[in-house]
Design an enzyme around this catalytic site. Structure first.
Site, mmCIF file in Angstrom:
data_model
loop_
_atom_site.group_PDB
_atom_site.id
_atom_site.type_symbol
_atom_site.label_atom_id
_atom_site.label_comp_id
_atom_site.label_asym_id
_atom_site.label_seq_id
_atom_site.Cartn_x
_atom_site.Cartn_y
_atom_site.Cartn_z
ATOM 1 N N THR A 247 0.223 -11.005 12.052
ATOM 2 C CA THR A 247 -0.834 -10.182 12.639
ATOM 3 C C THR A 247 -1.785 -10.996 13.508
ATOM 4 O OG1 THR A 247 -0.753 -8.650 10.778
ATOM 5 C CG2 THR A 247 -2.749 -8.632 12.107
ATOM 6 N N SER B 24 0.005 -3.506 14.311
ATOM 7 C CA SER B 24 1.218 -2.701 14.189
ATOM 8 C C SER B 24 2.210 -2.970 15.320
ATOM 9 C CB SER B 24 0.855 -1.210 14.167
ATOM 10 O OG SER B 24 0.011 -0.917 13.072
ATOM 11 N N GLY C 129 -3.333 -14.089 4.720
ATOM 12 C CA GLY C 129 -3.537 -14.558 3.363
ATOM 13 C C GLY C 129 -3.107 -16.002 3.202
ATOM 14 N N ARG D 18 -13.877 10.751 -24.923
ATOM 15 C CA ARG D 18 -15.232 11.154 -24.503
ATOM 16 C C ARG D 18 -15.433 12.652 -24.703
ATOM 17 N NH1 ARG D 18 -20.082 11.873 -22.925
ATOM 18 N NH2 ARG D 18 -20.938 10.872 -21.070
ATOM 19 N N GLY E 244 -20.356 7.757 -14.984
ATOM 20 C CA GLY E 244 -21.075 6.502 -14.807
ATOM 21 C C GLY E 244 -20.303 5.322 -15.361
ATOM 22 N N THR F 163 -3.141 -0.228 4.766
ATOM 23 C CA THR F 163 -3.148 -0.859 6.082
ATOM 24 C C THR F 163 -2.119 -1.970 6.213
ATOM 25 O OG1 THR F 163 -5.506 -0.378 6.349
ATOM 26 C CG2 THR F 163 -4.593 -2.107 7.740
ATOM 27 N N GLU G 268 1.185 -4.477 5.670
ATOM 28 C CA GLU G 268 2.621 -4.190 5.697
ATOM 29 C C GLU G 268 2.909 -2.863 6.404
ATOM 30 O OE1 GLU G 268 5.580 -5.841 4.854
ATOM 31 O OE2 GLU G 268 4.165 -7.489 4.952
ATOM 32 N N ASP H 172 0.438 0.057 8.935
ATOM 33 C CA ASP H 172 -0.547 1.130 8.835
ATOM 34 C C ASP H 172 0.160 2.432 8.468
ATOM 35 O OD1 ASP H 172 -3.343 2.328 9.778
ATOM 36 O OD2 ASP H 172 -1.747 3.559 10.629
#
Length: 645
Positions: free
Chosen positions: A137, A143, A176, A309, A399, A420, A422, A424
């Site tokens: 990229t 893309s 990365g 809950r 919460g 996004t 690998e 879009d």
């Protein structure tokens, strides 16, 4: 809250685990330790260091070797590699991404695009002796890979490639590993030989020395804080006429001789480019699988919370009501559980197909192309599902769901970018549809005169039925206001499959017709741009149909009658929920009467009510051990039970 795994859950989990069940079971034990958990309180530097340390432990467990061929130091199990690393998504998605970059993207590029001369690189990257990154990229091109701007110019005099960043938009971005840890990059660049560009190729370019300093001509930058994934050191790379040996070109599909002669067994440049990208499909398969795994974690937390809950007293009994006993809560969570089941079966089939191709047992070119289309479509479905499901789970836990200690906000942040990278999702959906339209065009092109008449008649017939409402009238006559799921014909699997297929077929044929009708007047680009919404809808419908088919096939593998019956009900819920989401389209195009649409809504209510008693069984079947959930609100459920106060 009930605990323990039922026999039915075990049978369902075995089916959902698929062909690599033993790999998943092993991972549930090996990865359950505290050393693999994330710590959201760490700053970005500590988080990155922690993930690298975790990777070094993973490297000793045999997970990376599965993804590589025996001659390169691996064990030759590509399917097991994807499944094994997918299980890291249950622990920490930063660890999964970082591992995927090293052993999936970078390692996959070297093995699948390289040759024997690159074997030493592979052995070193498996053991983490060599840390790498995948530099595709660019800031200006994500893309549109074919138009990347980075250049690799060959100089015969020195037998070197010169890697250069010619414009600001050509810098490699969001990579990365590029910020700190990577010492070498698999760089995708325009290969220039003899002054002529041969298109995008991949080359190995060292970027740092042993001490972590940038090499001459290389400048790296840290992308800094992101919306999630703090343990991944994303960065930018700029090259200023960096020289690398000729041998650093990954030359499986093309090579350059010492004297500067370019050669490739694939003469067509476009086919060569797509063949190169096609070998990297494992990354797309993995991203979808990890996103779906993140959704399973979130749903496991939210459903378990809803079983503990209580809120608001029942006026008849005075006892507060469990969240999951409310219809609205059942509706917001259980259809997402059903979709997780569907996507798990679809992912199993996708990994199986990938494994057959990448292990060399399926060498048909058509299989590779079909795999790429299916991987693109499922990546879209799974990442969109993760985004929706995790957000719904966060809201369903109120919460408590917003507290970092309960993990849902971390899952939300970490998976957000999956839509996004690998590919879009909009672009990938369009890719799926374009592949379908290409095949459709080929089919139509071969028609003789009589075939064309029949095709036109079919199109005209659809238009007539749509305008006259004949289809709707017929369905209204046979639809009953009070029918239950079991009584209506929508309960029949063949009817469900046909509805999904009809939608896909109608959208595809009308998209083709719309493109043809405008192309002569506006030109191909304007025609395509004008029909883009229609094309995307056709792609999405195709994905929905594939997922349902894989769900049906997956159910067939279940032998236990109770587990199979429960899976059938879950499949019904997946179908009814999908139909409900698209009711407007089905009614507008006369595929469904108003009465049937009402039956669909009633069906969803009936099915979530039917599945409510089995909610814990379904969660256990999804296969995320309680020890790996790590949500503080689940550790002491009694805090929510005021009946004991």
């Amino acid at each position: 809250m009930a605990t323990g795994t039922s026999t039915t859950a075990e049978h369902l989990r075995a089916a959902l685990d698929g062909p690599w069940r033993t790999v998943r079971e092993q991972a549930r034990t090996q990865l359950a330790g505290e050393e693999f958990t994330d710590d959201p309180e760490l700053d970005i530097h500590a988080a990155r260091a922690r993930v690298l340390d975790q990777m070094r432990v993973i490297a000793t467990m045999g997970y990376p070797e599965r993804g590589f061929r025996p001659e390169n130091g691996g064990t030759g199990d590509p399917g097991g590699a994807v499944v094994g690393l997918e299980m890291l998504a249950y622990t920490d998605l930063s660890l999964w991404v970082k591992s995927g970059v090293q052993w999936g993207l970078f390692g996959g590029a070297v093995e699948n695009l390289g040759t024997e001369r690159h074997r030493d690189f592979i052995k070193r990257l498996i053991s983490l002796d060599l840390l790498g990154c995948f530099a595709m990229t660019e800031s200006g091109h994500g893309s549109d890979v074919a138009d990347l701007e980075t250049t690799a110019t060959y100089e015969p005099a020195t037998q070197e490639f010169v890697i250069n960043t010619p414009t600001p938009s050509a810098r490699k971005d969001y990579i990365g590993g590029a910020a700190i840890h990577a010492r070498i990059a698999a760089v995708f660049a325009q290969l220039i030989v003899g002054g002529e560009s041969q298109g995008v190729h991949c080359l190995l370019v060292p970027i740092r020395d042993e001490l972590g300093a940038d090499l001459p001509g290389v400048t790296t930058y840290d992308d800094g804080l992101k919306g999630g994934l703090p343990g991944v050191d994303n960065g930018r790379i700029v090259f200023d006429h960096v020289r690398i040996p000729r041998e650093n070109l990954l030359n499986r599909y093309a090579d350059v001789s010492p004297d500067g002669t370019y050669s490739s067994e694939i003469e067509n440049p476009s086919r060569r480019f797509f063949t190169t990208l096609g070998t990297l499909v494992r990354g797309r398969v993995s991203v979808g699988g990890a996103a779906a795994a993140g959704a399973r974690v979130a749903l496991s937390i939210a459903v378990r919370y809803a079983l503990a809950r209580r809120q608001f007293a029942d006026p008849d009994t005075g006892e507060e009501t469990l969240l999951l006993d409310y219809r609205s809560h059942q509706r917001r969570l259980l259809p997402l559980v059903a979709k997780s089941f569907a996507l798990a079966f679809a992912q199993n089939d996708l990994v199986r197909r990938m494994d057959l191709i990448q292990s060399g047992r399926d060498t048909e070119p058509s299989s590779q192309r079909a795999l790429e289309k299916r991987a693109a479509g499922l990546k879209v479905a799974q990442t969109r599902h993760a985004t929706r499901a995790i957000q719904e789970c966060r809201e369903a836990c109120g919460g408590a769901g917003y507290l970092t200690e309960n993990r849902l906000v971390t899952l939300k942040a970490d998976t957000d970018v999956f839509t996004t990278f690998e590919g879009d999702n909009v672009v990938l959906t369009q890719l799926v549809a374009k592949e379908l339209l290409t095949a459709y065009s080929d089919e139509v092109r071969d028609l003789d005169a009589l075939g064309w008449v029949r095709f036109a008649a079919t199109m005209a017939g659809d238009v007539v039925r749509k305008r006259s409402g004949v289809r709707q009238l017929i369905q209204t006559l046979r639809d009953r206001n009070d029918e239950t799921v079991d009584e209506g014909d929508l309960s029949k699997r063949d009817v469900q499959l046909q509805l999904f297929a009809d939608r896909e077929d109608y959208l595809l044929r009308t998209a083709a017709h719309r493109l043809r009708a405008r192309a002569a007047d506006t030109g191909p680009f304007e025609a395509f741009n004008n029909a883009q919404d229609h094309i995307l809808a056709a792609g999405a419908a195709h994905i929905d149909r594939l997922v349902l088919e894989e769900f049906v096939d997956g159910i067939a593998t279940i032998e236990d009658p109770d587990a199979k019956a429960l899976a059938e009900t879950v499949c019904d819920l997946y179908v009814y929920a999908a139909l409900e989401e698209n009711l407007a389209w089905f009614i507008m195009h006369r595929f469904m009467s108003v009465e049937r649409a009402k039956a669909v809504r009633r069906g969803v209510n009936e099915l979530v009510d039917r599945l409510r008693p089995d909610a814990l069984t379904l969660v256990e079947a999804m296969g995320v051990p309680e020890t790996m959930l790590r949500a503080e609100m689940l550790h002491d459920a009694s805090v929510f039970d005021r009946r004991q106060a």
